[in-house]
Scaffold this motif. Structure first.
Motif, PDB file in Angstrom:
ATOM      1  N   LEU A 247      78.964  59.896  52.187  1.00 58.04           N
ATOM      2  CA  LEU A 247      78.338  60.974  52.961  1.00 58.04           C
ATOM      3  C   LEU A 247      77.752  62.048  52.052  1.00 58.04           C
ATOM      4  CD1 LEU A 247      80.930  61.449  55.847  1.00 58.04           C
ATOM      5  CD2 LEU A 247      78.774  60.183  55.916  1.00 58.04           C
ATOM      6  N   PHE A 248      78.391  62.297  50.925  1.00 57.06           N
ATOM      7  CA  PHE A 248      77.910  63.331  50.011  1.00 57.06           C
ATOM      8  C   PHE A 248      76.709  62.878  49.184  1.00 57.06           C
ATOM      9  CE2 PHE A 248      82.234  64.590  50.971  1.00 57.06           C
ATOM     10  CZ  PHE A 248      82.048  65.930  51.282  1.00 57.06           C
ATOM     11  N   PHE A 249      76.399  61.588  49.219  1.00 57.06           N
ATOM     12  CA  PHE A 249      75.240  61.090  48.496  1.00 57.06           C
ATOM     13  C   PHE A 249      73.942  61.329  49.271  1.00 57.06           C
ATOM     14  CE2 PHE A 249      72.504  57.609  46.796  1.00 57.06           C
ATOM     15  CZ  PHE A 249      72.420  58.092  45.501  1.00 57.06           C
ATOM     16  N   GLN A 250      74.031  61.487  50.577  1.00 56.76           N
ATOM     17  CA  GLN A 250      72.829  61.677  51.395  1.00 56.76           C
ATOM     18  C   GLN A 250      72.026  62.923  50.987  1.00 56.76           C
ATOM     19  OE1 GLN A 250      72.372  59.089  53.195  1.00 56.76           O
ATOM     20  NE2 GLN A 250      70.613  59.577  54.435  1.00 56.76           N
ATOM     21  N   PRO A 251      72.670  64.076  50.770  1.00 60.04           N
ATOM     22  CA  PRO A 251      71.896  65.231  50.296  1.00 60.04           C
ATOM     23  C   PRO A 251      71.209  64.982  48.956  1.00 60.04           C
ATOM     24  CG  PRO A 251      74.025  65.947  51.116  1.00 60.04           C
ATOM     25  CD  PRO A 251      74.054  64.435  51.078  1.00 60.04           C
ATOM     26  N   VAL A 252      71.818  64.159  48.113  1.00 58.01           N
ATOM     27  CA  VAL A 252      71.195  63.811  46.831  1.00 58.01           C
ATOM     28  C   VAL A 252      69.894  63.054  47.083  1.00 58.01           C
ATOM     29  CG1 VAL A 252      71.465  62.468  44.701  1.00 58.01           C
ATOM     30  CG2 VAL A 252      73.400  63.791  45.599  1.00 58.01           C
ATOM     31  N   LEU A 253      69.917  62.110  48.021  1.00 55.36           N
ATOM     32  CA  LEU A 253      68.697  61.362  48.350  1.00 55.36           C
ATOM     33  C   LEU A 253      67.622  62.285  48.919  1.00 55.36           C
ATOM     34  CD1 LEU A 253      70.211  58.143  49.965  1.00 55.36           C
ATOM     35  CD2 LEU A 253      69.049  58.325  47.759  1.00 55.36           C
ATOM     36  N   ILE A 254      68.029  63.227  49.747  1.00 57.39           N
ATOM     37  CA  ILE A 254      67.068  64.174  50.331  1.00 57.39           C
ATOM     38  C   ILE A 254      66.416  64.997  49.222  1.00 57.39           C
ATOM     39  CG2 ILE A 254      66.864  66.240  51.791  1.00 57.39           C
ATOM     40  CD1 ILE A 254      69.145  64.940  53.529  1.00 57.39           C
ATOM     41  N   LEU A 255      67.230  65.535  48.330  1.00 55.80           N
ATOM     42  CA  LEU A 255      66.682  66.323  47.216  1.00 55.80           C
ATOM     43  C   LEU A 255      65.825  65.471  46.294  1.00 55.80           C
ATOM     44  CD1 LEU A 255      69.667  68.679  46.361  1.00 55.80           C
ATOM     45  CD2 LEU A 255      67.410  69.329  47.231  1.00 55.80           C
TER      46      LEU A 255
END
Length: 141
Positions: A114-122
């Motif tokens: 779940l915490f990897f999703q913001p990384v993909l967005i950025l």
């Protein structure tokens, strides 16, 4: 929006990863992606398969657009970031329903995912210059 060589390399890499994931939706990883269809959607197998197939087509389109539509890279980056936001409920559903897929076979692994999703967005926003565009847009308002 001008981007540097590192951003361009990461944009192309993300495009290739998205294209590969999209192909996986349509072929060899179809069952794995069904595990990520949110359980609050209809669970009819045909509907769930439609969600996987259609999201695969979207992923291939966005992936190829990241690679080849350089004149529209800011728009593509924004679209990909939005796509990542829209599919996030599937990741939450996989976690909350304890569904194994993609070697995410423990709640801890699913939570970390779940915490990897913001990384993909950025990544999508930064590599396309969309992040800089959004910052400038906000400053000029």
């Amino acid at each position: 929006m001008k981007t540097n060589k590192i951003q361009n390399a990461f944009r192309i890499l993300l495009g290739a990863l998205m294209t590969t994931a999209g192909i996986g939706h349509l072929t060899f990883q179809r069952d794995e992606f069904i595990a990520q269809v949110p359980r609050w959607l209809p669970t009819d197998p045909d509907f769930m398969d439609f969600v996987v197939l259609s999201s695969g087509v979207v992923e291939i389109t966005l992936g190829l657009s990241m690679i080849f539509l350089m004149k529209h890279k800011v728009k593509v980056g924004l679209a990909l970031a939005l796509f990542y936001v829209l599919i996030f409920p599937g990741n939450i559903s996989q976690y909350t329903n304890h569904i194994d897929a993609f070697s995410l076979d423990t709640d801890r692994k699913r939570l970390i995912r779940l915490f990897f999703q913001p990384v993909l967005i950025l990544w999508a926003l930064w590599s396309t210059g969309a992040l800089k565009y959004l910052i400038n847009f906000r400053k000029n308002k």
